[in-house]
Motif scaffolding. Structure first.
Motif, short mmCIF file in Angstrom:
data_model
loop_
_atom_site.label_atom_id
_atom_site.label_comp_id
_atom_site.label_asym_id
_atom_site.label_seq_id
_atom_site.Cartn_x
_atom_site.Cartn_y
_atom_site.Cartn_z
N ALA A 289 0.83 -1.20 0.00
CA ALA A 289 0.00 0.00 0.00
C ALA A 289 0.87 1.25 0.00
CB ALA A 289 -0.92 -0.01 1.22
N ALA A 290 1.94 1.25 0.81
CA ALA A 290 2.84 2.40 0.84
C ALA A 290 3.52 2.59 -0.51
CB ALA A 290 3.88 2.22 1.94
N TYR A 291 3.96 1.51 -1.12
CA TYR A 291 4.60 1.58 -2.44
C TYR A 291 3.62 2.12 -3.49
CZ TYR A 291 6.51 -0.04 -6.89
OH TYR A 291 6.95 -0.10 -8.19
N GLY A 292 2.38 1.66 -3.44
CA GLY A 292 1.40 2.11 -4.42
C GLY A 292 1.12 3.59 -4.35
N THR A 293 0.99 4.11 -3.13
CA THR A 293 0.68 5.53 -2.99
C THR A 293 1.90 6.41 -3.21
OG1 THR A 293 0.99 5.29 -0.59
CG2 THR A 293 -1.26 5.12 -1.45
N GLU A 294 3.07 5.96 -2.79
CA GLU A 294 4.27 6.80 -2.89
C GLU A 294 4.94 6.69 -4.26
OE1 GLU A 294 5.37 8.94 -0.71
OE2 GLU A 294 3.90 8.45 0.86
N ALA A 295 5.16 5.48 -4.75
CA ALA A 295 5.89 5.31 -6.01
C ALA A 295 4.98 5.36 -7.23
CB ALA A 295 6.64 3.97 -6.00
N ALA A 296 3.81 4.74 -7.12
CA ALA A 296 2.92 4.67 -8.28
C ALA A 296 1.91 5.81 -8.33
CB ALA A 296 2.19 3.33 -8.29
N GLY A 297 1.77 6.55 -7.24
CA GLY A 297 0.81 7.64 -7.21
C GLY A 297 -0.63 7.17 -7.21
N ILE A 298 -0.87 5.99 -6.66
CA ILE A 298 -2.22 5.44 -6.63
C ILE A 298 -3.07 6.21 -5.61
CG2 ILE A 298 -3.58 3.36 -6.18
CD1 ILE A 298 -1.84 3.15 -8.63
N GLU A 299 -4.30 6.53 -5.98
CA GLU A 299 -5.21 7.16 -5.03
C GLU A 299 -5.60 6.17 -3.94
OE1 GLU A 299 -6.17 10.26 -4.91
OE2 GLU A 299 -5.11 10.86 -6.75
N PRO A 300 -5.81 6.66 -2.70
CA PRO A 300 -6.22 5.74 -1.63
C PRO A 300 -7.47 4.93 -1.98
CG PRO A 300 -5.58 7.84 -0.71
CD PRO A 300 -5.56 8.02 -2.20
N SER A 301 -8.40 5.54 -2.72
CA SER A 301 -9.61 4.81 -3.10
C SER A 301 -9.28 3.63 -4.01
CB SER A 301 -10.59 5.74 -3.81
OG SER A 301 -10.00 6.31 -4.97
N TYR B 74 6.29 -2.25 -12.48
CA TYR B 74 5.94 -1.41 -13.63
C TYR B 74 5.03 -0.27 -13.21
CZ TYR B 74 3.44 0.21 -17.72
OH TYR B 74 2.87 1.02 -18.67
N ALA B 75 4.08 -0.56 -12.31
CA ALA B 75 3.14 0.48 -11.87
C ALA B 75 3.87 1.65 -11.22
CB ALA B 75 2.13 -0.12 -10.90
N GLY B 76 4.92 1.35 -10.43
CA GLY B 76 5.60 2.42 -9.71
C GLY B 76 6.82 2.97 -10.41
N LEU B 77 7.45 2.15 -11.26
CA LEU B 77 8.74 2.57 -11.84
C LEU B 77 8.68 2.69 -13.36
CD1 LEU B 77 10.96 0.12 -9.75
CD2 LEU B 77 10.37 2.48 -9.18
N GLN C 108 -1.28 7.53 -14.88
CA GLN C 108 -1.85 7.09 -13.60
C GLN C 108 -2.89 6.00 -13.83
OE1 GLN C 108 -3.79 10.10 -11.24
NE2 GLN C 108 -3.48 8.96 -9.35
N ALA C 109 -3.63 6.08 -14.94
CA ALA C 109 -4.62 5.04 -15.23
C ALA C 109 -3.95 3.70 -15.45
CB ALA C 109 -5.44 5.44 -16.46
N MET C 110 -2.81 3.71 -16.17
CA MET C 110 -2.08 2.47 -16.40
C MET C 110 -1.52 1.92 -15.09
SD MET C 110 -2.15 1.41 -19.54
CE MET C 110 -0.69 0.39 -19.65
N ALA C 111 -1.00 2.83 -14.26
CA ALA C 111 -0.44 2.40 -12.97
C ALA C 111 -1.52 1.80 -12.09
CB ALA C 111 0.22 3.58 -12.27
N THR C 112 -2.70 2.42 -12.08
CA THR C 112 -3.80 1.91 -11.28
C THR C 112 -4.23 0.53 -11.77
OG1 THR C 112 -4.58 4.15 -10.79
CG2 THR C 112 -6.14 2.35 -10.49
N ALA C 113 -4.36 0.38 -13.09
CA ALA C 113 -4.75 -0.91 -13.65
C ALA C 113 -3.71 -1.99 -13.33
CB ALA C 113 -4.92 -0.78 -15.17
#
Length: 425
Positions: free
Chosen positions: A234-246, A295-298, A303-308
């Motif tokens: 979860a930390a990696y997703g929000t910090e590196a990938a810019g994933i929204e908390p939702s 791939y999502a974070g690096l 952002q849509a691709m990272a979220t998917a």
């Protein structure tokens, strides 16, 4: 399923439903609703986990001496008291005490229910019984979390009291159901002198090399998957990938959806293959999942691709979990001598709790700041699962690794630890 197994599985879903009802909201409840601060909330979560580590070393022996039924009833009553105490608590001391009761009670339920499944199943039905248990647990957690989320309101403390009261009621219903179960087969309790049981329990388990290897494999499995879900990943997703908390909620929902949809679709595939080969495939699937997370974070995509990609990662984890549920837990049961099923189940539950305690402590800081090393580390851990599984396969008999090909017996693998065999010789 027979009547006893139906009641056991009903107990599984009730315990999961009760936990899903409240556990996601413990932090908010303690820190904000009771206004005790983030430190108290962290202490509650830590005590909830530590209570399991304290009681599990003693649980297996109690199950093997007294049987799983009284242990399960006692654990359910303890958890009910903890849940109700949590809803009424208004100080740091009372919420910590309630968390200890709730954590200890729910931890003891796991090996007790698993042992009941072992004694109510045969070689031909055990794999499906544990698959059903995992399916119902995830369904209960998901439904409980969904309904609980609709009831809670941080501005109304009474809504949390209602939540914890319903959870306590679920545990009381579980105790009532368990008390009505008539076990079709009972462990041969009391046939071994107490002194010999005390002397040989832990020593015999540690001398059983296949079980020790399975525990090591289990630690890596839980550390690399469940130990990262709500911390490092979860930390990696929000910090590196810019994933929204939702989007994290969507990813967890995708994980549960894949488990529910795939559990019985993969069951036939799993049943007809060696268990250790299935676990080896899980390691490869999770390695791919971690690469997709990388791939999502690096990957510097949209952002849509990272979220998917992130949601796909959680989905692949769910596929691996669906493959593990009919393999790992039955393997623990099939490795256990008849008089030590409870101790083997409790030992494996303890390994799981240790992994869940260490996983967030290691993965959280790495996922938040060391993005590249974090992904590389867990790709290697996943590949390690494959290697450990293949190595374990060389220690197992055909009945333990591929019971589909073996005639149905009550205890598939009465594998005695090496030192015991040598002593007998």
């Amino acid at each position: 399923m027979g009547a006893a197994m139906r009641r056991i599985q009903a107990g599984n879903v009730l315990s999961a439903f009760g936990l899903g009802f409240t556990v996601p909201y413990l932090y908010v409840y303690v820190a904000q609703v009771r206004d005790l601060g983030a430190g108290a909330a962290g202490a509650v979560l830590a005590v909830f986990a530590m209570a399991a580590l304290v009681v599990l070393p003693f649980t297996g022996r109690a199950i093997d001496r007294r049987g799983p039924l009284p242990v399960l009833v006692g654990a359910a009553l303890l958890a009910a008291a903890g849940a109700l105490g949590m809803g009424l608590a208004n100080s740091v001391a009372t919420v910590v005490g309630a968390a200890a009761l709730l954590g200890a009670g729910t931890a003891v339920m796991q090996p007790a229910l698993a042992t009941m499944i072992v004694w109510c199943s045969s070689t031909g039905t055990r794999t499906r019984a544990f698959a059903m248990q995992f399916f119902l647990q995830n369904l209960g957690l998901g439904v409980g979390g969904l309904i609980g989320g609709q009831l809670v309101d941080a501005s109304r403390p009474g809504s949390f009291l209602l939540l914890f009261s319903i959870e306590a009621a679920m545990f009381l219903v579980l105790a009532g159901i368990a008390a009505t179960v008539t076990m079709p087969r009972s462990p041969s309790l009391g046939q071994t002198p107490r002194g010999e049981r005390t002397k040989g329990g832990l020593r015999a388990l540690l001398a059983h090399r296949a079980m020790v290897q399975l525990c090591v494999l289990g630690f890596v499995l839980f550390f690399a998957c469940y130990g990262q879900f709500e911390s490092g990943l979860a930390a990696y997703g929000t910090e590196a990938a810019g994933i929204e908390p939702s989007a994290l909620g969507m990813a967890l929902a995708a994980n549960t959806a894949v488990i529910v949809a795939a559990q019985f679709l993969v069951l036939r595939f799993v049943e007809r293959r060696r268990r250790t080969r299935v676990i080896a495939w899980v390691g490869l699937i999770w390695a791919v999942a971690w690469l997709i997370a990388g791939y999502a974070g690096l990957g510097h995509g949209s952002q849509a691709m990272a979220t998917a990609a992130f949601i796909t990662t959680y989905g692949l984890f769910g596929l691996g979990e669906a493959m593990l549920s009919p393999t790992v837990a039955p393997m623990v049961a099939d490795l256990a001598p008849e008089s030590m099923v409870g101790q083997y189940n409790s030992a494996f539950a303890l390994v799981k709790q240790l992994a869940l305690a260490v996983g967030p402590a290691v993965g959280g800081p790495m996922g938040a700041s060391l993005h590249g090393p974090y992904i590389v580390t867990f790709v290697l851990f996943s590949l390690g699962i494959t290697l450990l599984a293949l190595r374990l396969g060389r220690k197992l008999t055909p009945a333990q690794d591929h019971p589909y090909l073996v005639a149905t017996t009550r205890v598939v693998a009465r594998h005695e630890p090496e030192r015991v065999v040598e002593a007998a010789a």
